[in-house]
Write a protein that holds these residues in place. Structure first.
Motif, PDB file in Angstrom:
ATOM      1  N   TYR A  35       0.846  -1.181   0.000  1.00 22.02           N
ATOM      2  CA  TYR A  35       0.000   0.000   0.000  1.00 22.02           C
ATOM      3  C   TYR A  35       0.889   1.240   0.000  1.00 22.02           C
ATOM      4  CZ  TYR A  35      -3.762  -3.033   1.828  1.00 22.02           C
ATOM      5  OH  TYR A  35      -4.700  -4.021   2.018  1.00 22.02           O
ATOM      6  N   LEU A  43      -5.108   4.533   2.800  1.00 27.29           N
ATOM      7  CA  LEU A  43      -4.211   3.542   2.229  1.00 27.29           C
ATOM      8  C   LEU A  43      -4.762   3.127   0.876  1.00 27.29           C
ATOM      9  CD1 LEU A  43      -3.540   3.271   5.338  1.00 27.29           C
ATOM     10  CD2 LEU A  43      -2.989   0.897   4.824  1.00 27.29           C
ATOM     11  N   THR A 101      -7.384 -10.752   9.597  1.00 32.35           N
ATOM     12  CA  THR A 101      -6.805  -9.427   9.592  1.00 32.35           C
ATOM     13  C   THR A 101      -5.510  -9.408   8.807  1.00 32.35           C
ATOM     14  OG1 THR A 101      -6.049  -7.602  10.979  1.00 32.35           O
ATOM     15  CG2 THR A 101      -5.491  -9.802  11.707  1.00 32.35           C
ATOM     16  N   GLN A 102      -5.111  -8.249   8.411  1.00 28.08           N
ATOM     17  CA  GLN A 102      -3.795  -8.052   7.810  1.00 28.08           C
ATOM     18  C   GLN A 102      -2.838  -7.591   8.899  1.00 28.08           C
ATOM     19  OE1 GLN A 102      -3.923  -5.984   3.811  1.00 28.08           O
ATOM     20  NE2 GLN A 102      -6.074  -5.849   4.374  1.00 28.08           N
ATOM     21  N   PHE A 104       0.667  -5.548   9.512  1.00 25.62           N
ATOM     22  CA  PHE A 104       1.402  -4.520   8.793  1.00 25.62           C
ATOM     23  C   PHE A 104       2.846  -4.415   9.249  1.00 25.62           C
ATOM     24  CE2 PHE A 104      -1.701  -2.305   6.226  1.00 25.62           C
ATOM     25  CZ  PHE A 104      -2.897  -2.780   6.745  1.00 25.62           C
ATOM     26  N   GLY A 105       3.694  -4.027   8.316  1.00 21.95           N
ATOM     27  CA  GLY A 105       5.059  -3.673   8.641  1.00 21.95           C
ATOM     28  C   GLY A 105       5.124  -2.237   9.143  1.00 21.95           C
TER      29      GLY A 105
ATOM     30  N   TYR B  33     -16.102  -8.655   5.474  1.00 23.35           N
ATOM     31  CA  TYR B  33     -15.678  -8.344   6.825  1.00 23.35           C
ATOM     32  C   TYR B  33     -15.336  -6.859   6.896  1.00 23.35           C
ATOM     33  CZ  TYR B  33     -15.428 -12.949   8.963  1.00 23.35           C
ATOM     34  OH  TYR B  33     -15.745 -14.154   9.531  1.00 23.35           O
ATOM     35  N   PHE B  35     -13.242  -3.972   9.394  1.00 20.55           N
ATOM     36  CA  PHE B  35     -12.172  -3.873  10.381  1.00 20.55           C
ATOM     37  C   PHE B  35     -11.964  -2.416  10.794  1.00 20.55           C
ATOM     38  CE2 PHE B  35     -10.345  -8.125   9.588  1.00 20.55           C
ATOM     39  CZ  PHE B  35     -10.847  -8.407   8.328  1.00 20.55           C
ATOM     40  N   TYR B  37      -8.607  -0.414  12.234  1.00 22.76           N
ATOM     41  CA  TYR B  37      -7.189  -0.487  12.529  1.00 22.76           C
ATOM     42  C   TYR B  37      -6.755   0.800  13.217  1.00 22.76           C
ATOM     43  CZ  TYR B  37      -6.673  -4.492   9.332  1.00 22.76           C
ATOM     44  OH  TYR B  37      -6.768  -5.714   8.722  1.00 22.76           O
ATOM     45  N   GLN B  39      -3.333   3.222  14.015  1.00 22.60           N
ATOM     46  CA  GLN B  39      -1.948   3.521  13.663  1.00 22.60           C
ATOM     47  C   GLN B  39      -1.430   4.608  14.600  1.00 22.60           C
ATOM     48  OE1 GLN B  39      -1.140   5.418   9.832  1.00 22.60           O
ATOM     49  NE2 GLN B  39       0.591   4.030   9.494  1.00 22.60           N
ATOM     50  N   GLN B  44       3.534   0.816  14.106  1.00 18.88           N
ATOM     51  CA  GLN B  44       2.857  -0.046  13.148  1.00 18.88           C
ATOM     52  C   GLN B  44       1.352  -0.053  13.319  1.00 18.88           C
ATOM     53  OE1 GLN B  44       6.341  -2.882  13.587  1.00 18.88           O
ATOM     54  NE2 GLN B  44       5.024  -4.093  12.258  1.00 18.88           N
ATOM     55  N   MET B  45       0.652  -0.225  12.222  1.00 15.16           N
ATOM     56  CA  MET B  45      -0.790  -0.336  12.228  1.00 15.16           C
ATOM     57  C   MET B  45      -1.180  -1.688  12.821  1.00 15.16           C
ATOM     58  SD  MET B  45      -3.528   0.977   9.623  1.00 15.16           S
ATOM     59  CE  MET B  45      -2.371   1.258   8.393  1.00 15.16           C
ATOM     60  N   LEU B  47      -4.625  -4.199  14.379  1.00 11.51           N
ATOM     61  CA  LEU B  47      -6.059  -4.424  14.384  1.00 11.51           C
ATOM     62  C   LEU B  47      -6.652  -3.998  15.723  1.00 11.51           C
ATOM     63  CD1 LEU B  47      -8.599  -5.802  13.065  1.00 11.51           C
ATOM     64  CD2 LEU B  47      -7.919  -7.843  14.352  1.00 11.51           C
ATOM     65  N   ARG B  50     -12.868  -6.400  14.584  1.00 10.06           N
ATOM     66  CA  ARG B  50     -13.420  -6.762  13.285  1.00 10.06           C
ATOM     67  C   ARG B  50     -14.842  -7.295  13.457  1.00 10.06           C
ATOM     68  NH1 ARG B  50      -9.909 -12.135  11.717  1.00 10.06           N
ATOM     69  NH2 ARG B  50     -10.192 -13.208  13.688  1.00 10.06           N
ATOM     70  N   MET B  89      -4.164   7.417  14.592  1.00 15.45           N
ATOM     71  CA  MET B  89      -5.042   7.523  13.438  1.00 15.45           C
ATOM     72  C   MET B  89      -5.771   6.189  13.329  1.00 15.45           C
ATOM     73  SD  MET B  89      -4.297   8.682   9.528  1.00 15.45           S
ATOM     74  CE  MET B  89      -4.494  10.385   9.892  1.00 15.45           C
ATOM     75  N   PHE B  91      -8.296   3.729  11.090  1.00 19.96           N
ATOM     76  CA  PHE B  91      -8.756   3.439   9.738  1.00 19.96           C
ATOM     77  C   PHE B  91      -9.849   2.381   9.771  1.00 19.96           C
ATOM     78  CE2 PHE B  91      -5.796   5.728   7.112  1.00 19.96           C
ATOM     79  CZ  PHE B  91      -4.664   5.851   7.887  1.00 19.96           C
ATOM     80  N   ARG B  95     -13.202  -5.716   3.688  1.00 17.53           N
ATOM     81  CA  ARG B  95     -12.473  -6.783   3.001  1.00 17.53           C
ATOM     82  C   ARG B  95     -13.462  -7.821   2.487  1.00 17.53           C
ATOM     83  NH1 ARG B  95      -7.342 -10.552   4.972  1.00 17.53           N
ATOM     84  NH2 ARG B  95      -6.481 -10.781   2.879  1.00 17.53           N
ATOM     85  N   SER B 101      -8.560  -5.313   0.329  1.00 16.46           N
ATOM     86  CA  SER B 101      -9.172  -4.432   1.315  1.00 16.46           C
ATOM     87  C   SER B 101      -9.290  -3.025   0.759  1.00 16.46           C
ATOM     88  CB  SER B 101      -8.331  -4.384   2.589  1.00 16.46           C
ATOM     89  OG  SER B 101      -8.396  -5.596   3.290  1.00 16.46           O
ATOM     90  N   PHE B 103      -9.688   0.842   2.269  1.00 19.69           N
ATOM     91  CA  PHE B 103      -9.556   1.611   3.502  1.00 19.69           C
ATOM     92  C   PHE B 103     -10.188   2.990   3.356  1.00 19.69           C
ATOM     93  CE2 PHE B 103      -6.535  -0.745   6.200  1.00 19.69           C
ATOM     94  CZ  PHE B 103      -6.152  -1.738   5.322  1.00 19.69           C
ATOM     95  N   GLY B 104     -10.669   3.504   4.483  1.00 21.25           N
ATOM     96  CA  GLY B 104     -11.084   4.898   4.526  1.00 21.25           C
ATOM     97  C   GLY B 104      -9.871   5.801   4.629  1.00 21.25           C
ATOM     98  N   GLY B 106      -9.093   7.716   7.074  1.00 22.06           N
ATOM     99  CA  GLY B 106      -8.554   7.798   8.421  1.00 22.06           C
ATOM    100  C   GLY B 106      -9.147   8.933   9.238  1.00 22.06           C
TER     101      GLY B 106
END
Lengths: 113, 113
Positions: A35, A43, A101-102, A104-105, B33, B35, B37, B39, B44-45, B47, B50, B89, B91, B95, B101, B103-104, B106
């Motif tokens: 992303y 994203l 779920t995903q 993330f890095g 689904y 979710f 998330y 951040q 890192q982002m 979860l 969900r 933040m 999101f 999915r 997926s 995403f909005g 944020g």
């Protein structure tokens, strides 16, 4: 714990350079994603891969390519970097189910001068 | 194509109070689904929570709960007893069985001590 790592946290490149962003996950996940994250745009999916050597275009694939030679590694390639590719790049992985779920890095902040 | 809209770019809440973040989505699919998330700054982002679309019952995870209105295509996140560590933040993401997926944009949440 699932771990998704990205090769660099910060990267500065010049216009026209070829740029490689690497992502590695240690949980044997089938799916991997790239992303880009820009302020006010959320994203946006560039590419994803659901298996080794398999890839699908996301919403904004132009100017990017990907490579997945091994299950744990997913590379994003900017063939000829441009200033409008300055952004935060996030890699993610997930098991092969949309219920999951995903993970993330930490992201790579790329600046193209 | 699916779209996800977060209408609140920024929200703030007093510590220990409750805040609700809005999310609406548009889809023609029946099975998917949703979710949320989180951040945190420079982290890192991860979860938060969900929700399965075919489940009527709203998901809860400790201080986090959702209000899922399938007919209205609404999926809001309620954070109770807000803590300083909730500042981040957030999101909203959709999915589907395609594994992709959406995403909005944020919502940045500020927690005031």
């Amino acid at each position: 714990d699932v771990k998704v790592t990205q090769s660099s946290r910060y990267l500065v490149k010049r216009t026209g350079e070829k740029v490689f962003l690497e992502c590695v996950q240690d949980m044997d996940h089938e799916n991997m994603f790239w992303y880009r994250q820009d302020p006010g745009l959320g994203l946006r999916l560039i590419y994803f891969s659901y298996d080794v050597k398999m890839k699908e275009k996301g919403d904004i694939p132009e100017g990017y390519s990907v490579s997945r030679e091994k299950k744990e590694r997913f590379s994003l390639i900017l063939e000829s970097a441009s200033t409008n590719q300055t952004s935060m790049y996030l890699c993610a992985s997930s098991p092969d189910s949309y219920q999951e779920t995903q993970y993330f890095g930490p992201g790579t902040r790329l600046l193209v001068l | 194509a699916q779209t996800v809209t977060q209408s609140q770019p920024e929200m703030s809440v007093q510590e220990a109070e409750t805040v609700t973040l809005s999310c609406t989505y548009d889809t023609s699919e029946s099975d998917y689904y949703l979710f949320w998330y989180k951040q945190p700054p420079s982290r890192q982002m991860i979860l938060v929570i969900r929700q399965e679309a075919y489940k009527q019952q709203n998901a809860t995870e400790n201080r986090f709960s959702v209000n899922f209105q399938k007919a209205a295509k609404s999926f809001s996140l309620k954070i109770s007893d807000s803590q300083l560590g909730d500042a981040a933040m957030y999101f909203c993401a959709y999915r589907s069985f395609t594994r992709k997926s959406t995403f909005g944009d944020g919502t940045t949440l500020t927690v005031k001590p």
